[in-house]
Design a protein around this motif. Sequence first.
Motif, mmCIF file in Angstrom:
data_model
loop_
_atom_site.group_PDB
_atom_site.id
_atom_site.type_symbol
_atom_site.label_atom_id
_atom_site.label_comp_id
_atom_site.label_asym_id
_atom_site.label_seq_id
_atom_site.Cartn_x
_atom_site.Cartn_y
_atom_site.Cartn_z
ATOM 1 N N LEU A 45 81.947 70.362 -78.831
ATOM 2 C CA LEU A 45 81.254 69.959 -80.062
ATOM 3 C C LEU A 45 79.978 68.988 -79.572
ATOM 4 O O LEU A 45 80.099 67.829 -78.925
ATOM 5 N N PRO A 46 78.803 68.589 -80.071
ATOM 6 C CA PRO A 46 77.665 68.148 -79.856
ATOM 7 C C PRO A 46 77.874 66.744 -80.878
ATOM 8 O O PRO A 46 78.257 66.447 -81.700
ATOM 9 N N PHE A 47 77.036 65.428 -79.780
ATOM 10 C CA PHE A 47 77.908 64.239 -80.670
ATOM 11 C C PHE A 47 76.294 63.653 -80.122
ATOM 12 O O PHE A 47 75.829 63.184 -78.415
ATOM 13 N N TYR A 48 75.229 62.773 -80.789
ATOM 14 C CA TYR A 48 74.621 61.689 -80.079
ATOM 15 C C TYR A 48 75.230 60.815 -80.191
ATOM 16 O O TYR A 48 76.548 60.160 -80.599
ATOM 17 N N VAL A 49 75.280 59.794 -79.423
ATOM 18 C CA VAL A 49 75.039 59.044 -78.389
ATOM 19 C C VAL A 49 74.741 58.002 -78.175
ATOM 20 O O VAL A 49 73.179 57.948 -77.911
ATOM 21 N N ASN A 50 74.463 56.735 -77.925
ATOM 22 C CA ASN A 50 72.893 55.444 -78.140
ATOM 23 C C ASN A 50 73.764 54.156 -77.624
ATOM 24 O O ASN A 50 75.556 54.414 -77.680
ATOM 25 N N LYS A 51 73.742 52.468 -77.036
ATOM 26 C CA LYS A 51 74.089 51.990 -76.161
ATOM 27 C C LYS A 51 74.720 50.950 -77.975
ATOM 28 O O LYS A 51 75.552 50.364 -77.136
ATOM 29 N N ILE B 232 80.741 55.666 -75.108
ATOM 30 C CA ILE B 232 80.378 57.319 -74.681
ATOM 31 C C ILE B 232 81.992 58.156 -74.599
ATOM 32 O O ILE B 232 82.737 57.322 -73.784
ATOM 33 N N PRO B 233 82.467 58.968 -75.666
ATOM 34 C CA PRO B 233 83.555 59.789 -75.155
ATOM 35 C C PRO B 233 84.299 60.209 -74.070
ATOM 36 O O PRO B 233 83.182 60.502 -73.330
ATOM 37 N N ARG B 234 85.874 59.798 -74.021
ATOM 38 C CA ARG B 234 86.172 60.230 -72.682
ATOM 39 C C ARG B 234 87.255 61.841 -72.730
ATOM 40 O O ARG B 234 87.323 61.825 -74.261
ATOM 41 N N PRO B 235 86.855 62.610 -71.577
ATOM 42 C CA PRO B 235 88.463 63.373 -71.797
ATOM 43 C C PRO B 235 89.029 62.775 -72.162
ATOM 44 O O PRO B 235 90.159 63.839 -73.187
ATOM 45 N N GLU B 236 90.153 61.700 -71.856
ATOM 46 C CA GLU B 236 91.209 61.286 -71.906
ATOM 47 C C GLU B 236 91.911 60.990 -73.428
ATOM 48 O O GLU B 236 92.414 61.770 -74.434
ATOM 49 N N THR B 237 90.284 60.914 -74.409
ATOM 50 C CA THR B 237 90.600 60.604 -75.871
ATOM 51 C C THR B 237 90.197 62.042 -76.411
ATOM 52 O O THR B 237 90.900 62.493 -77.544
ATOM 53 N N ILE C 120 95.753 66.776 -95.845
ATOM 54 C CA ILE C 120 95.970 65.908 -95.475
ATOM 55 C C ILE C 120 95.096 65.065 -95.017
ATOM 56 O O ILE C 120 93.778 64.802 -95.321
ATOM 57 N N LYS C 121 96.348 63.668 -95.040
ATOM 58 C CA LYS C 121 94.725 62.572 -95.808
ATOM 59 C C LYS C 121 94.906 61.955 -93.911
ATOM 60 O O LYS C 121 96.404 61.163 -93.580
ATOM 61 N N ILE C 122 93.520 62.281 -93.386
ATOM 62 C CA ILE C 122 93.616 61.189 -91.854
ATOM 63 C C ILE C 122 92.696 60.086 -92.367
ATOM 64 O O ILE C 122 91.624 59.525 -92.428
ATOM 65 N N LEU C 123 93.050 59.254 -91.248
ATOM 66 C CA LEU C 123 92.805 57.680 -91.495
ATOM 67 C C LEU C 123 92.140 57.468 -89.751
ATOM 68 O O LEU C 123 93.349 57.319 -88.823
ATOM 69 N N ASP C 124 90.792 57.799 -89.056
ATOM 70 C CA ASP C 124 90.084 57.122 -87.889
ATOM 71 C C ASP C 124 89.970 55.265 -88.550
ATOM 72 O O ASP C 124 89.282 55.419 -89.016
ATOM 73 N N ILE C 125 90.698 54.317 -87.443
ATOM 74 C CA ILE C 125 90.216 53.373 -86.576
ATOM 75 C C ILE C 125 89.515 52.967 -86.142
ATOM 76 O O ILE C 125 90.655 52.824 -84.311
ATOM 77 N N GLY C 126 88.233 53.096 -85.712
ATOM 78 C CA GLY C 126 87.545 52.349 -84.955
ATOM 79 C C GLY C 126 86.477 53.561 -84.759
ATOM 80 O O GLY C 126 86.705 54.223 -83.830
ATOM 81 N N THR C 127 85.396 54.173 -85.733
ATOM 82 C CA THR C 127 84.549 54.759 -85.706
ATOM 83 C C THR C 127 84.088 55.337 -84.154
ATOM 84 O O THR C 127 83.943 56.267 -84.055
ATOM 85 N N GLY C 128 83.048 54.630 -84.555
ATOM 86 C CA GLY C 128 82.156 54.859 -83.306
ATOM 87 C C GLY C 128 81.785 55.899 -82.891
ATOM 88 O O GLY C 128 80.744 55.816 -84.115
ATOM 89 N N SER C 129 81.177 56.931 -82.176
ATOM 90 C CA SER C 129 80.249 58.005 -82.404
ATOM 91 C C SER C 129 81.109 59.124 -83.364
ATOM 92 O O SER C 129 79.960 60.011 -83.837
#
Length: 287
Positions: A83-89, A93-98, A118-127
């Motif tokens: 998937l495409p993602f915008y990134v900035n400072k 930067i997303p990693r392959p291991e993630t 299903i309800k999913i919560l991500d902690i530490g949004t980042g990009s």
Amino acid sequence: MELIAFKKHFFSALSEIYPETEIQSFFNILIEFKLHLKRIDAALQPSFEIETTALDFLKKATSDLKSQIPIQYIIGETEFYGLPFYVNKNVLIPRPETEELVAWIINDRKAEDSKNSIKILDIGTGSGCIPISLAKNIPNAEVSSIDISSEAIKTAEKNATLNNVDIQFMEADILNTSNLPYIVDVIVSNPPYVREIEKQEMQKNVLEYEPQLALFVEDENPLLFYDKIADLAKNYLSKNGQLYFEINQYLGKETVELLKTKGFTTIELKKDLFGVDRMIKASFNNS
């Protein structure tokens, strides 16, 4: 300037910093991004005339690469889980291991073959790479995500729109959060886990340009995020709910032990594509 002349300049400028294969990769990325030329096009059109505006960008990009600014920040985008993602400072930067962590969750849901929401919560949004990839690939998922950084959330919101998914983003300091808004079936987190003593192992492009807040923890308490999130998970995971972590490769056993002390009885430690301990899945034995 003709493309062949710029290529010669580009390789010469970066030759003392990067290996040739990496320089070639940078070159391919930049000319496709700015000139819309594939690698084969560049090979077949060495006399391609680069317009002034594009040339200014490419020269600036060359200078930025000499300063070891990550190529993803230079072009402002990257790809994660197809998937495409915008990134900035403001975001890592997303990693392959993630990607492997995301794949683990998706495959687990497929194995359960459940048609229920299903309800999913991500902690530490980042990009937003984790919650957005999960929302895109798990049918009937209601996904929310928390981050301390308002700027990171702004980037994640753009990425959710880009990928046409609906995510509820919440700004909060998880270390000072006592309650989550609702019970969830999955909690996933890739929190800060790099110790100060590990900085010497890291490259300049990470140390100087990626957000420190999202990377580092104090040497004296490297598992503080895992400790806090595990406590919240105990109270806010549904029956048979699952907790997933990306972890510090040097602290796999310590993280497992921490989860055991919290009462998690089903704990799986998994290696990444590089063969190091990188992720954990944990749940309570509700049988």
